[in-house]
Scaffold this active site. Sequence first.
Site, short mmCIF file in Angstrom:
data_model
loop_
_atom_site.label_atom_id
_atom_site.label_comp_id
_atom_site.label_asym_id
_atom_site.label_seq_id
_atom_site.Cartn_x
_atom_site.Cartn_y
_atom_site.Cartn_z
N ASP A 114 -5.96 2.31 -3.80
CA ASP A 114 -7.19 2.26 -3.01
C ASP A 114 -7.39 3.55 -2.21
OD1 ASP A 114 -5.29 1.88 -1.04
OD2 ASP A 114 -6.08 -0.03 -0.32
N ASP B 9 -1.16 1.06 -4.63
CA ASP B 9 -2.14 0.03 -5.02
C ASP B 9 -3.50 0.61 -5.36
OD1 ASP B 9 -2.69 0.58 -2.30
OD2 ASP B 9 -3.60 -1.39 -2.01
N ASP C 280 -2.16 6.12 -4.11
CA ASP C 280 -1.05 5.39 -3.52
C ASP C 280 -0.68 4.23 -4.44
OD1 ASP C 280 -3.37 3.94 -3.04
OD2 ASP C 280 -2.76 3.25 -1.06
N SER D 264 0.82 -1.21 0.00
CA SER D 264 0.00 0.00 0.00
C SER D 264 0.85 1.26 0.00
CB SER D 264 -0.96 -0.05 1.19
OG SER D 264 -1.99 0.88 1.06
#
Length: 460
Positions: free
Chosen positions: A254, A252, A250, A106
């Site tokens: 999300d 990833d 970010d 993340s």
Amino acid sequence: MTLIKSISGIRGTIGGYPGDNLTPLDIVKFTAAYASFIKESSNSGKPVIVVGRDARISGEMAHRVITGTLIGMGCDVTDIGMATTPTTEIAVTKENAAGGIIITASHNPKQWNALKLLDNKGEFLSAEDGEKILSYAEKEEFSFVEVDELGKITQKQYLHEHIQSILSLDLVDTKAIKDANFRVAIDCVNSVGGIAIPELLYALGVKKIFKLHCAPHGNFSHNPEPLPENLTELSSLTRSSKADVGFAVDPDVDRLAIYCENGEPFGEEYTLVAVADYVLEHTPGNTVSNLSSSRALRDVTVQKGGNYYAAAVGEVNVVAKMKEVKAVIGGEGNGGIIYPASHFGRDALVGIALFLTQLAKTGKKPSELRRKYPSYFMSKQKVELTRDMNIDNILEKVKERFSNEKVTDIDGVKIDFQDKWVHLRKSNTEPIIRIYSEAGSEEDAKNIGEKIIKLIKELA
């Protein structure tokens, strides 16, 4: 403390010794434990597991180890390659898979990586299921299959399907977005957002895109957490390119940070507030965010006739509460939007599509939209953990110290004062205590946070 096992998955720094860091041996152990759990819970001799990853440097190594281990455990793998976290979640349901593994740390820096584990609904595992997997891993309770029972790998791409599912949402108006002729600046921090965000924007009808750090090589050009101090280039680009709005994600994808046309941050806490305002306008109902999120969501929800509910920190907790109260939208104040009409997972792509529709339909600039919402100021501070700190003892003492105020202890300790609040809790993802506070002024928010930090150090 560079290997962290929590509700958010298995996370650690790459390299070093097994058990202390996220090494290939640790990856095999936790993947095999997860496969054992899936085989047991799905009652399937050869379950299908979806595997996707962000673009960080260690991703290919981790990906090879994970897919090889799953095959060795007798699982079939649907390998979707580099993909956003929400894309992987959606792929699990579309594949009718028994689960999924997302290889991403993340917002953590490039030396970190992690395994985020999904159930057959493409949602994060419950704490109870997570504990089972940790127990399997600790006891090494897994058995690899014989040669004739090895799994196989099928490679697929799911970004197109993810984007099409967003375009089909009732509250996403591609015609309005196209007619608005938006100019959009983006910063995708050299990860999978660099592939997904431009594709989404073109599909929505945005023709003018100003790109920063879209090459997905994983050598992040700045700290990957989408906070104002890390997004100064996006601020400048949004202003200099005369963009209508700027978006940052970010690694990833999300979490979504928004920048106003004047280069000012919209405020990560207000990403969810603004999108919720738009959703509630058209589908009145309840909302949920975690205990560390702004009161502004509560204010907007009540204004629209709905009820607001708070959940413990962690996406799985927010999702559980959303299902319980039948929320029409929810998420986390770090820019994580969960829109059930799409799926029960934080999704920056859904956030972008809804926010652009909101801008197009209201005709407002982001700065004008932001001024519409209650103005709170949040301070996000932290205390580094040392091995001799008794966190539970410290939290209990803080709770006693403020027993005359409204205290919530479902996740750490949150103290609600009349005009402000402070929430302290042990992080799921880093060896720190997070201290989040919010008040009507920046100074008040910072001061109450600092007061709690001083108290923690006295009690440690």
